[in-house]
Motif scaffolding. Structure first.
Motif, mmCIF file in Angstrom:
data_model
loop_
_atom_site.group_PDB
_atom_site.id
_atom_site.type_symbol
_atom_site.label_atom_id
_atom_site.label_comp_id
_atom_site.label_asym_id
_atom_site.label_seq_id
_atom_site.Cartn_x
_atom_site.Cartn_y
_atom_site.Cartn_z
ATOM 1 N N ASP A 67 0.869 -1.161 0.000
ATOM 2 C CA ASP A 67 0.000 0.000 0.000
ATOM 3 C C ASP A 67 0.915 1.223 0.000
ATOM 4 O O ASP A 67 1.617 1.473 0.992
ATOM 5 C CB ASP A 67 -0.899 -0.007 1.241
ATOM 6 C CG ASP A 67 -1.781 1.216 1.303
ATOM 7 O OD1 ASP A 67 -2.727 1.308 0.511
ATOM 8 O OD2 ASP A 67 -1.492 2.101 2.149
ATOM 9 N N ASN A 68 0.963 1.933 -1.123
ATOM 10 C CA ASN A 68 1.923 3.030 -1.282
ATOM 11 C C ASN A 68 1.824 4.091 -0.198
ATOM 12 O O ASN A 68 2.841 4.611 0.269
ATOM 13 C CB ASN A 68 1.786 3.659 -2.668
ATOM 14 C CG ASN A 68 2.298 2.728 -3.748
ATOM 15 O OD1 ASN A 68 3.303 2.039 -3.562
ATOM 16 N ND2 ASN A 68 1.604 2.680 -4.871
ATOM 17 N N LYS A 69 0.618 4.425 0.218
ATOM 18 C CA LYS A 69 0.429 5.450 1.250
ATOM 19 C C LYS A 69 1.021 4.978 2.593
ATOM 20 O O LYS A 69 1.730 5.734 3.264
ATOM 21 C CB LYS A 69 -1.055 5.766 1.393
ATOM 22 C CG LYS A 69 -1.361 6.930 2.291
ATOM 23 C CD LYS A 69 -2.842 7.260 2.277
ATOM 24 C CE LYS A 69 -3.142 8.449 3.175
ATOM 25 N NZ LYS A 69 -4.581 8.769 3.182
ATOM 26 N N SER A 70 0.751 3.746 2.957
ATOM 27 C CA SER A 70 1.291 3.192 4.208
ATOM 28 C C SER A 70 2.804 3.060 4.146
ATOM 29 O O SER A 70 3.499 3.334 5.130
ATOM 30 C CB SER A 70 0.676 1.814 4.490
ATOM 31 O OG SER A 70 -0.715 1.913 4.647
ATOM 32 N N TYR A 71 3.313 2.648 2.983
ATOM 33 C CA TYR A 71 4.760 2.524 2.805
ATOM 34 C C TYR A 71 5.426 3.889 3.004
ATOM 35 O O TYR A 71 6.405 3.998 3.736
ATOM 36 C CB TYR A 71 5.074 1.964 1.410
ATOM 37 C CG TYR A 71 6.553 1.810 1.140
ATOM 38 C CD1 TYR A 71 7.171 0.579 1.293
ATOM 39 C CD2 TYR A 71 7.329 2.892 0.737
ATOM 40 C CE1 TYR A 71 8.535 0.435 1.050
ATOM 41 C CE2 TYR A 71 8.694 2.757 0.502
ATOM 42 C CZ TYR A 71 9.286 1.528 0.656
ATOM 43 O OH TYR A 71 10.631 1.394 0.426
ATOM 44 N N LYS A 72 4.882 4.911 2.355
ATOM 45 C CA LYS A 72 5.470 6.254 2.453
ATOM 46 C C LYS A 72 5.421 6.766 3.896
ATOM 47 O O LYS A 72 6.379 7.378 4.381
ATOM 48 C CB LYS A 72 4.766 7.226 1.515
ATOM 49 C CG LYS A 72 5.470 8.561 1.430
ATOM 50 C CD LYS A 72 4.911 9.435 0.335
ATOM 51 C CE LYS A 72 5.736 10.715 0.223
ATOM 52 N NZ LYS A 72 5.317 11.539 -0.890
ATOM 53 N N ALA A 73 4.330 6.485 4.594
ATOM 54 C CA ALA A 73 4.217 6.907 5.996
ATOM 55 C C ALA A 73 5.253 6.192 6.868
ATOM 56 O O ALA A 73 5.820 6.789 7.783
ATOM 57 C CB ALA A 73 2.807 6.632 6.512
ATOM 58 N N GLN A 74 5.526 4.933 6.574
ATOM 59 C CA GLN A 74 6.478 4.147 7.361
ATOM 60 C C GLN A 74 7.930 4.516 7.058
ATOM 61 O O GLN A 74 8.753 4.641 7.966
ATOM 62 C CB GLN A 74 6.265 2.646 7.088
ATOM 63 C CG GLN A 74 7.247 1.734 7.789
ATOM 64 C CD GLN A 74 7.034 1.664 9.279
ATOM 65 O OE1 GLN A 74 5.921 1.559 9.768
ATOM 66 N NE2 GLN A 74 8.118 1.715 10.048
ATOM 67 N N PHE A 75 8.259 4.681 5.767
ATOM 68 C CA PHE A 75 9.664 4.833 5.367
ATOM 69 C C PHE A 75 10.023 6.230 4.856
ATOM 70 O O PHE A 75 11.156 6.467 4.447
ATOM 71 C CB PHE A 75 10.021 3.779 4.317
ATOM 72 C CG PHE A 75 9.881 2.381 4.833
ATOM 73 C CD1 PHE A 75 10.791 1.864 5.748
ATOM 74 C CD2 PHE A 75 8.822 1.581 4.433
ATOM 75 C CE1 PHE A 75 10.661 0.576 6.234
ATOM 76 C CE2 PHE A 75 8.680 0.294 4.920
ATOM 77 C CZ PHE A 75 9.588 -0.216 5.824
ATOM 78 N N SER A 76 9.072 7.151 4.863
ATOM 79 C CA SER A 76 9.300 8.551 4.464
ATOM 80 C C SER A 76 9.828 8.699 3.038
ATOM 81 O O SER A 76 10.613 9.602 2.754
ATOM 82 C CB SER A 76 10.266 9.242 5.437
ATOM 83 O OG SER A 76 9.753 9.178 6.743
#
Length: 156
Positions: A67-76
């Motif tokens: 999930d791109n949104k969750s990935y970005k939130a986790q790994f900035s």
């Protein structure tokens, strides 16, 4: 060669004989599920990404996608998968056999919560025709450079 490295890695835990080698390919989730004789969701697929901190592996259930949104939130950062060449050079395994065992230094490992719904899962073991059955607790214990559990996937 890579499966030999994984067997050697598991020797420290007396688990080297638990590595399963198949006569057929297990390079994809579908093929691995057939080889093992289980549902695709229980195949622990290992995905390779590049972050600003370096390469990472995310191990997730076979029926999920990032999930791109969750990935970005986790790994900035935006999810950027490694190329086939980068995977082998940076991680130490060829695509189809990538796993969180016997990997190169500097590669952090994250485990996705999607696997926690199963008693055991089957990650690859360094080759495109191998696997090992592990509980989630064992997967965490044996994953080299393990950082933490994350929630970055959705079921397809």
């Amino acid at each position: 060669m890579s499966i030999a490295n994984v067997r050697e890695y598991f020797r420290q835990y007396n688990k080297e004989n638990d590595v399963i080698e198949f006569e057929t390919s297990s390079a994809t989730v579908e093929l691995a599920a057939k080889a093992v004789g289980t549902e695709e969701a229980r195949i622990a697929k290992t995905l390779s990404f590049m972050t600003s901190e370096g390469p990472i592996l995310i191990v997730t259930a076979g029926d999920t996608k990032i999930d791109n949104k969750s990935y970005k939130a986790q790994f900035s950062c935006k999810a950027k998968m490694l190329t086939m060449e980068e995977v082998e050079n940076l991680v130490g395994h060829k695509v189809g056999g990538v796993c969180p065992f016997a990997i190169k230094d500097g590669v952090d490992v994250y485990l996705d919560n999607s696997m926690k719904r199963f008693e055991s899962v089957f990650p690859a073991a360094g080759s495109s025709n191998s696997a090992i059955e592990l509980t989630c607790e064992e997967l965490e214990k044996f994953s080299q450079n393990f950082k933490c559990w994350v929630d970055v996937c959705v079921v397809r």
